[in-house]
Design a protein around this motif. Structure first.
Motif: not given
Length: 276
Positions: A150-161, A164-166
């Motif tokens: 549902f999410l792409t790898r590239s966008e998740c590399e941004t989200y991991l920055r 944790a609560d966010k």
């Protein structure tokens, strides 16, 4: 079957790896690496090819701990090109391989284990770094959404920055978005060169909200100060919540039209959506 045909043409290029184990029924040999090859050989045998009734195996005679068995298994699979065809499985394998190398009897540091993984794997070293970072730092729900594609790898590399609560807050939003009933008909087949071909109005709206939310989160990460970052992040969350409420309303409207089987009304909604 494809592998079996290849073995039939070219022979067994890599031996099976086994280790002896004493059980109640006596000494047995446990397959450590080569399950696909083993299945392919059995397939050939079932088809009447007696050539493969007996094959050579590499036998690991040193007593192995559970951790050492894992290391040998992952090492063998990482060395085979295309050993992990599924990106999610490859990420998990790389992360666990790194973890195993930090335990007895290897006792490597995280950096040493990462280096060892790069040295044995056919995967691009930068991809290995990204795989390990995602598995180690991406929070659970986001990782599940990534594995569900549902999410792409590239966008998740941004989200991991994000903290944790966010990450939890972002994952919660995307879970709600994933749960929206778009009333798509899975039995229909569509063929077109355009990305949105075959998608109804609600599906396109959902994709648009996903894209817009993602871009706003990207923008938050680009802010120069903590105050600007927090403000941009809050803006993204508020935008999503408003958009989700509107999307649910449109989905309900579209669903009622489909239930009442009114093709003209459905077409009118889709047409209005395209105009928007």
């Amino acid at each position: 079957r494809i592998l079996a045909e290849d073995i039939k043409r070219n022979g067994l290029m890599h031996n099976l790896v086994v280790f002896p184990e004493q059980r109640e029924e006596g000494m047995v040999y446990v397959l450590l690496s080569g399950e696909r090859r083993f299945r392919a050989l059995n397939y050939l045998q079932e088809k009447g090819d007696a050539t493969w009734n007996i094959v050579n195996c590499n036998v690991v005679i040193t007593p192995l701990s559970k951790n050492e068995r894992k290391v040998l298994l992952y090492s063998a699979n990482l060395q085979v090109r295309g050993g992990f065809s599924d990106e999610a499985i490859r990420r998990q394998a790389i992360a666990e391989f790194i973890t195993c190398l930090q335990k007895e009897p290897y006792n490597m540091s995280r950096e040493e284990a990462l280096g060892a993984t790069k040295s044995v794997s056919t995967v691009n070293p930068r991809t290995i770094e990204r795989d390990a970072r995602i598995e180690e730092k991406l929070e659970g729900k986001l990782k599940e959404l990534l594995n569900d594609k549902f999410l792409t790898r590239s966008e998740c590399e941004t989200y991991l920055r994000f903290e944790a609560d966010k990450q939890d807050e972002i994952a919660n939003r995307f879970e709600k978005l994933q749960a929206v009933d778009c009333h798509s008909d899975d039995t229909e087949s569509h063929s077109s060169d355009t990305e949105d071909a075959g998608k109804n109005y609600v599906e396109v709206l959902r994709d648009n909200l996903h894209d817009a939310f993602r871009e706003l989160l990207y923008d938050a990460q680009r802010q120069g100060t903590t105050k600007e970052y927090e403000a941009a992040y809050k803006k993204a969350i508020l935008y999503f919540d408003d958009g989700l409420a509107e999307l649910k309303g449109k989905a309900d409207e579209y669903g009622k039209a489909k239930v009442s089987s009114q093709p003209k009304e459905i077409s009118a909604i889709d047409y209005e959506g395209k105009k928007e």
